[in-house]
Design an enzyme around this catalytic site. Structure first.
Site, PDB file in Angstrom:
ATOM      1  N   CYS A 156       0.811  -1.217   0.000  1.00 19.33           N
ATOM      2  CA  CYS A 156       0.000   0.000   0.000  1.00 19.33           C
ATOM      3  C   CYS A 156       0.849   1.272   0.000  1.00 19.33           C
ATOM      4  O   CYS A 156       0.427   2.300  -0.539  1.00 19.33           O
ATOM      5  CB  CYS A 156      -0.954  -0.001   1.190  1.00 19.33           C
ATOM      6  SG  CYS A 156      -0.166  -0.297   2.792  1.00 19.33           S
ATOM      7  N   HIS A 252      -2.107   6.915   3.934  1.00 20.57           N
ATOM      8  CA  HIS A 252      -0.656   7.060   4.086  1.00 20.57           C
ATOM      9  C   HIS A 252      -0.202   8.391   3.498  1.00 20.57           C
ATOM     10  O   HIS A 252      -0.553   8.729   2.355  1.00 20.57           O
ATOM     11  CB  HIS A 252       0.079   5.938   3.356  1.00 20.57           C
ATOM     12  CG  HIS A 252      -0.058   4.593   4.003  1.00 20.57           C
ATOM     13  ND1 HIS A 252      -0.626   4.407   5.243  1.00 20.57           N
ATOM     14  CD2 HIS A 252       0.312   3.351   3.566  1.00 20.57           C
ATOM     15  CE1 HIS A 252      -0.596   3.117   5.550  1.00 20.57           C
ATOM     16  NE2 HIS A 252      -0.026   2.465   4.551  1.00 20.57           N
TER      17      HIS A 252
END
Length: 362
Positions: A156, A252
């Protein structure tokens, strides 16, 4: 055309829940099977989610559909490939290494796990970036004697980085990248996850194996499939990163420094990102956003709380694009990417949509 029957292994975890949410009313795929650990086998999905306190452990924003809550859960090792057309996998790497090949002998497996990302005959697909790598599955089938195949989605943290580097690599070339990530707690899952007292008022400066994943995967994703469709030559970009865990639920954030192969201006770099549409075949898929990258002029953006859900969590948001005076032809920027949507479940589903569009699912 009838929908393809899809099973999901790892159904009760956070990534598994994101798969379920994303597959609701999907035009191509119908979720017809759920698998999880042996302790969940034999229960309905709703029962399997129930915690010791009696709470239903459904943690994504979308509501759990009653028909899914009523579905029976089987043990992952009891799943029969003949009952499905494809499988989505949201299990840990050690479980994936055992279960996914058993299923891939007969049907395609699209995985959020890392177990097979680094195999030479396995494409690591981000549809707008490297749709041309997908035909490598035919080589995988030939080598392994499988009817199906395994296509993992990238780590990810790698996903947002690779998406933003792709337009720069295409227009200017990229020589080196230095990245520091501030990664959301959800990236660690819920079991074992991150203990609240460890992350509260804190930053964890190390995530095991994460930095190596980013460095290796970025080179593979930006690489090129050879003319025979049998191997990927990694990109020669040098990648160095530091990955940290922060007290953010989803999304993120990454601070990126990139050295370009040719001279450019800030205006050139932002134009390249704004205009980038990626692979044409990736732009008309059911899960495709209207833009893969959204740029902000506001120096206080992007922020995970405000921007992670951009275009349903499928776009990477970018801001603070500036020249860098240390790297040769250097530029720096900040990005936010949704780690459990584009970076995991929805990204894996997007990969399945891509291979269907390319005629590779049959």
């Amino acid at each position: 055309m009838a929908k393809l029957r899809a099973a999901l292994i790892g159904a009760t975890g956070l990534a598994g829940q994101q798969f379920i949410a994303a597959l609701k009313d999907h035009p191509y795929f119908e979720l017809t099977g759920l698998a999880a650990s042996p302790r969940s086998a034999g229960k309905t999905y709703g029962e399997a989610l129930r915690t010791a306190s009696g709470m239903t452990g459904w943690f994504v924003q979308e509501k759990l559909a009653p028909q899914v809550a009523a579905m029976k859960v089987v043990s992952g090792d009891a799943l029969e490939a003949r009952d499905y057309d494809l499988v989505f996998s949201a299990v840990e790497a050690d479980v994936a290494r055992e279960l996914e090949p058993k299923l891939a002998r007969d049907i395609p497996v699209f995985s959020a796990a890392s177990a097979f990302r680094y195999e030479a005959d396995v494409p690591l697909v981000i549809p707008p970036v490297n749709a041309a790598h997908a035909p490598l599955v035919r080589e995988q089938q030939r080598r392994r004697g499988w009817k199906g195949f395994i296509v993992p989605s990238p780590n990810c943290t790698t996903t947002g980085l690779a998406v933003t580097l792709a337009p720069l690599a295409e227009r200017f070339g990229v020589k080196a990248v230095i990245m520091t990530s501030l990664q959301a707690m959800s990236g660690a899952g819920r079991s074992p996850g991150v203990i609240g007292m460890d992350i509260l008022d804190n930053v964890i400066p190390y995530i095991p194996k994460e930095e190596h994943k980013v460095e290796v995967e970025t080179k593979k994703i930006l690489g090129a499939l050879d003319a025979a469709g049998s191997a990927i030559t990694p990109h020669d970009v040098r990648v160095s990163c530091t990955c940290t865990r922060v007290n953010v639920l989803e999304g993120h954030t990454e601070s990126v420094f990139v050295s370009l192969a040719s001279k450019a201006t800030v205006a050139d770099v932002t134009q390249a990102m704004r205009e980038w549409r990626g692979a044409e075949v990736a732009n008309n898929l059911p899960s495709s956003p209207p833009a893969w990258i959204e740029l902000f002029d506001d120096p206080f953006r992007p922020q995970p709380r405000l921007d992670r859900e951009t275009h349903g969590g499928m776009a990477t948001t970018v801001g603070r694009v500036r020249e860098d005076g240390v790297l040769e032809n250097g530029f720096k920027y900040v990005l936010v990417s949704h780690n459990t949507k584009m970076g995991a479940a929805r990204g894996a589903i997007l990969g399945a949509e891509l291979l269907r569009a390319q005629g590779l699912l049959g």
